[in-house]
Design a protein around this motif. Sequence first.
Motif, PDB file in Angstrom:
ATOM      1  N   LEU C 262      37.807  43.327  42.974  1.00  0.00           N
ATOM      2  CA  LEU C 262      37.852  44.502  43.399  1.00  0.00           C
ATOM      3  C   LEU C 262      39.199  44.678  44.499  1.00  0.00           C
ATOM      4  O   LEU C 262      39.601  45.786  44.785  1.00  0.00           O
ATOM      5  CB  LEU C 262      36.569  45.136  44.057  1.00  0.00           C
ATOM      6  N   GLY C 263      38.936  43.720  45.354  1.00  0.00           N
ATOM      7  CA  GLY C 263      39.899  43.795  46.425  1.00  0.00           C
ATOM      8  C   GLY C 263      41.344  43.850  46.044  1.00  0.00           C
ATOM      9  O   GLY C 263      42.291  44.408  46.468  1.00  0.00           O
ATOM     10  N   GLY C 264      41.526  42.656  45.157  1.00  0.00           N
ATOM     11  CA  GLY C 264      42.807  42.435  44.699  1.00  0.00           C
ATOM     12  C   GLY C 264      43.227  40.878  44.338  1.00  0.00           C
ATOM     13  O   GLY C 264      43.385  40.251  45.324  1.00  0.00           O
ATOM     14  N   MET C 265      42.838  40.546  43.207  1.00  0.00           N
ATOM     15  CA  MET C 265      43.113  39.177  42.890  1.00  0.00           C
ATOM     16  C   MET C 265      44.422  38.643  43.348  1.00  0.00           C
ATOM     17  O   MET C 265      45.329  38.945  43.283  1.00  0.00           O
ATOM     18  CB  MET C 265      42.620  38.945  41.526  1.00  0.00           C
ATOM     19  N   GLY C 266      44.032  37.178  44.060  1.00  0.00           N
ATOM     20  CA  GLY C 266      45.109  36.417  44.549  1.00  0.00           C
ATOM     21  C   GLY C 266      45.848  37.185  45.711  1.00  0.00           C
ATOM     22  O   GLY C 266      46.801  36.600  46.067  1.00  0.00           O
ATOM     23  N   HIS C 267      45.455  38.194  46.428  1.00  0.00           N
ATOM     24  CA  HIS C 267      46.223  38.810  47.487  1.00  0.00           C
ATOM     25  C   HIS C 267      45.090  38.731  48.679  1.00  0.00           C
ATOM     26  O   HIS C 267      44.108  39.336  48.762  1.00  0.00           O
ATOM     27  CB  HIS C 267      46.417  40.143  47.235  1.00  0.00           C
ATOM     28  N   ILE C 268      45.466  37.695  49.492  1.00  0.00           N
ATOM     29  CA  ILE C 268      44.608  37.680  50.642  1.00  0.00           C
ATOM     30  C   ILE C 268      43.998  38.604  51.387  1.00  0.00           C
ATOM     31  O   ILE C 268      42.692  38.835  51.499  1.00  0.00           O
ATOM     32  CB  ILE C 268      45.072  36.309  51.449  1.00  0.00           C
ATOM     33  N   PRO C 269      44.744  39.566  51.819  1.00  0.00           N
ATOM     34  CA  PRO C 269      44.295  40.748  52.462  1.00  0.00           C
ATOM     35  C   PRO C 269      43.324  41.683  51.537  1.00  0.00           C
ATOM     36  O   PRO C 269      42.486  42.119  52.112  1.00  0.00           O
ATOM     37  CB  PRO C 269      45.586  41.638  53.035  1.00  0.00           C
ATOM     38  N   LEU C 321      38.568  51.336  36.556  1.00  0.00           N
ATOM     39  CA  LEU C 321      39.310  52.226  35.597  1.00  0.00           C
ATOM     40  C   LEU C 321      40.707  52.776  36.394  1.00  0.00           C
ATOM     41  O   LEU C 321      41.596  53.140  35.780  1.00  0.00           O
ATOM     42  CB  LEU C 321      38.368  53.516  35.142  1.00  0.00           C
ATOM     43  N   TYR C 322      40.460  53.009  37.564  1.00  0.00           N
ATOM     44  CA  TYR C 322      41.612  53.743  38.283  1.00  0.00           C
ATOM     45  C   TYR C 322      42.556  52.900  39.046  1.00  0.00           C
ATOM     46  O   TYR C 322      43.769  53.009  39.166  1.00  0.00           O
ATOM     47  CB  TYR C 322      41.173  54.755  39.320  1.00  0.00           C
ATOM     48  N   ARG C 323      41.867  51.633  39.292  1.00  0.00           N
ATOM     49  CA  ARG C 323      42.994  50.578  39.715  1.00  0.00           C
ATOM     50  C   ARG C 323      42.519  49.207  39.290  1.00  0.00           C
ATOM     51  O   ARG C 323      41.920  48.450  40.292  1.00  0.00           O
ATOM     52  CB  ARG C 323      42.582  50.660  41.442  1.00  0.00           C
ATOM     53  N   PRO C 324      42.978  49.063  38.071  1.00  0.00           N
ATOM     54  CA  PRO C 324      42.802  47.836  37.533  1.00  0.00           C
ATOM     55  C   PRO C 324      42.978  46.615  38.159  1.00  0.00           C
ATOM     56  O   PRO C 324      42.534  45.529  37.976  1.00  0.00           O
ATOM     57  CB  PRO C 324      43.275  47.886  35.925  1.00  0.00           C
ATOM     58  N   ALA C 325      44.111  46.822  39.084  1.00  0.00           N
ATOM     59  CA  ALA C 325      44.569  45.462  39.765  1.00  0.00           C
ATOM     60  C   ALA C 325      43.879  45.159  41.284  1.00  0.00           C
ATOM     61  O   ALA C 325      44.159  44.344  42.048  1.00  0.00           O
ATOM     62  CB  ALA C 325      45.976  45.546  40.095  1.00  0.00           C
ATOM     63  N   GLY C 326      42.834  45.998  41.405  1.00  0.00           N
ATOM     64  CA  GLY C 326      42.093  46.128  42.589  1.00  0.00           C
ATOM     65  C   GLY C 326      42.768  47.061  43.707  1.00  0.00           C
ATOM     66  O   GLY C 326      43.679  47.667  43.515  1.00  0.00           O
TER      67      GLY C 326
END
Lengths: 307, 255, 339
Positions: C262-269, C321-326
Amino acid sequence: MDIFLQQLINGLTLGSIYALVALGYTMVYGILGLINFAHGEVVMIGALSSLTFGRWLENSGLPGPLVLLAALLLAALVCMTLGFTIERVAYRPLRNASRLAPLITAIGVSLVLQQLAMLVWGRSYHSVPAWLPAGRHEFLGASFTDVQGVIVAVAALSMAGLMLLVNRTRMGRAMRATAENPAIAGLMGVDTDRMVSLVFVIGSALAALAGVLVSANYGIAHYHMGFILGLKAFTAAVLGGIGNLAGAMVGGVLLGIIEALGAGYIGDLTGGVFGSHYQDVFAFFVLIIVLVFRPSGLLGEKVAERT
Amino acid sequence: MTVLLEAVGVGKRFGGVQALKDVSLTIHAGEIYGLIGPNGAGKTTFFNVLTGLYVRDAGELRLAGRPLNLASPHEVAKAGIARTFQNIRLFGNMTACENVMVGRHVRTQAGVVGAVLRTAATRAEEAAIRRAAEELLHYVGIGHCAGTIARHLSYGDQRRLEIARALATEPKLLALDEPAAGMNATETAALRSLIDGLRADGLTVLLIEHDVKLVMGLCDRVAVLDDGEKIAEDVPAAVQANPKVIEAYLGASHA
Amino acid sequence: MALIGCALVIAPLAVGAGLGNAWVRVLDFAALYIMLALGLNIVVGFAGLLDLGYIAFYAVGAYLYALLASPHFGLHWPAWAILPLGAAVAGLFGVLLGAPTLRLRGDYLAIVTLGFGEIIRIFLNNLNAPINITNGPKGIAGIDAIAVFGHRLSKPIDIGGFTVSGATLYYYLFVALALAIVFVCVRLQDSRIGRAWVAIREDEVAAKACGIDTRNVKLLAFAMGASFGGVAGGLFAGFQEFVSPESFGLMESIMVLCMVVLGGMGHIPGVILGGLMLTVLPEAFRHGAGPVQQALFGKVLLDPEALRMLLFGLALIAVMLYRPAGLWPESRHRREMAE
């Protein structure tokens, strides 16, 4: 009483149910490459809604088995609609996203269904009336009940029906083609989106059936029952080789038997150190061992690493 | 001439299909060696056996005199054979520069502790990796794309990037699997001069190619595979005149 | 940077004064979950290995602490000795799990790790007989609080008439360790090892051809991720002073996975944001749902707990659905999404 045979019968019963649920997982995986995490909850909805329908129909004076049949059909309708909707809303928009995105929506759907079920049916365990006859038959020193007989027979029949549908009909061929290569199947005039919907609908109907059978087997149903059942069934699908229909059936039955035998013998085998509450460990342990030695499952095709 | 790679009696079978039958060949240091043959002749199979992706059933492979009995592609890369893939395989979401930096992995050694503490040695190594990567990008002619995400590069540039990444592993032998596939005439010409340059800089190249013209113009020696067997190995002109080769390519009626 | 630092220092004091100590404990849990999410991010986000049993490593760390610092065995080791040991033991478990299973295809790995997580939980539940090791479903109580310089963090301290609560003291410890883990993650991401992880995620065959020993590099990801989980688990045990198997179910693994994705895989922040949101928002909801319904409808129509999970499920679906990359993906992913 012969423990081995008895546990074999119990395992076969449980395994037939696992197999029905596993088919839903494996069909979806075969066609979309997606773990439909919400499938176990569809089973739960099937069980609870059939219970509600059954309670309505009970007063109509129909005989028990007919009440159950009618309730099953209505529950199947509910589940098929549900399966269709889940795919449309939660998976179809993500067909081209990363592999994890639909997994997360599946988890979301699973939570939503569980909580909705809790709001509708409450937190309590519901006892399921014995709509089926409660006869018990002796068989070579072991015994099986009518319910167990019905479960195995119904599961076997519906799996045979599914195999016929998939292997012998035009629709089945289109379905297999879509699983093989959606793009090419589409070029050949197969409406692949319809096939995907169809797979969800069929899988959900089987899930409703499994829900009815499992609640008849244990005599209880509750909003949380789908989770562990789904987990076991998915394990069974992987055990047999995910994406492979026959594999799901073999995996399901095998897992049921392994669990039952494990529960029956683990105490003796380990000198009482481990008891039957390690039943689940047994199932997962077998899974891990099978996968380590046969990474694509028992009946899965060996997928060569392509360059 | 020193022998760099020696294959003796290499065989590979898939189920009932004998994909490679007793293939022997010798590649000399500093030459461009072409491997051609009709579709399904076993070229890519040979390639995958050579680079450790498949395990061979029979035969010997020797690189610079040392036997190549390695089970895994990463060990082959370490031993000094780098490859590119027929259908380009880049790390799509990394930048061009990062792609080449990954190629340096096998010749560098910074571990977790070094990375976390960012010791002087690690910092120096990291700087050297980046410098080498940038130099290689320039060498293959895409120095200006260092910061571009690999999948956004043009097709020809992706090929070049893959070659740069392979070169980053400091190979003794660079194996190119149909590098000209899907290229137009201009791109092929540019590729040709790139490979020519590699030879000029002393590298040994194994080239699998469909484009016979490219192979004949570029290679010092050529081997022809047909139906899993080597049917010819010679300088291009002789191979072109070889009746067996003509038969393999055009069918028996033309021989 | 300085601003974030100030905010981190003041946060528990402001929250404690404004909302009460219970909310400082929520922040403590947020820090623990962020550590877990960062650990799982190494496995899932960097190396692309889907791990559905990650919470098992948290459990290993927690029970190790519980066994070595509680009346259960009469052992009272200090936290500074147990926590590194917990990291090491959890890392070892990671290797033990990974060694036979890492050659499996993605989804198979997912189910095997899921099975492993369940196995660990079932053992914790049942290892009270014949020898009582884990005390079974009842769990282990009376665990020693974490002590720093001889002071038990569960006790408040007075600084010039100003009382700093135990929860706040734990907060500072957890945030310090979470920052250390962030530091390690950032350094690793931008290193030879980090590049190798991402290369494996992107294309394993090409990574092998580049000379990366994918098996070892994946094992390293597993071990690193697991060791972070082990540390967080030890902190959890010392903080709660109680552990029981039910804290380590599959739902917890899924929760941590959701934080990462949900946060953003692979992205620390992004992962930090995911951890913070999924800890704080459901909690806010738990407290807010009842009173809000009361105000709107005059009575509580829906069980707030059910409503909370319901909305959580809906939120997962909506975000994907709206932000598949997190919510906060790496900028390069965002660029792709925009195309």
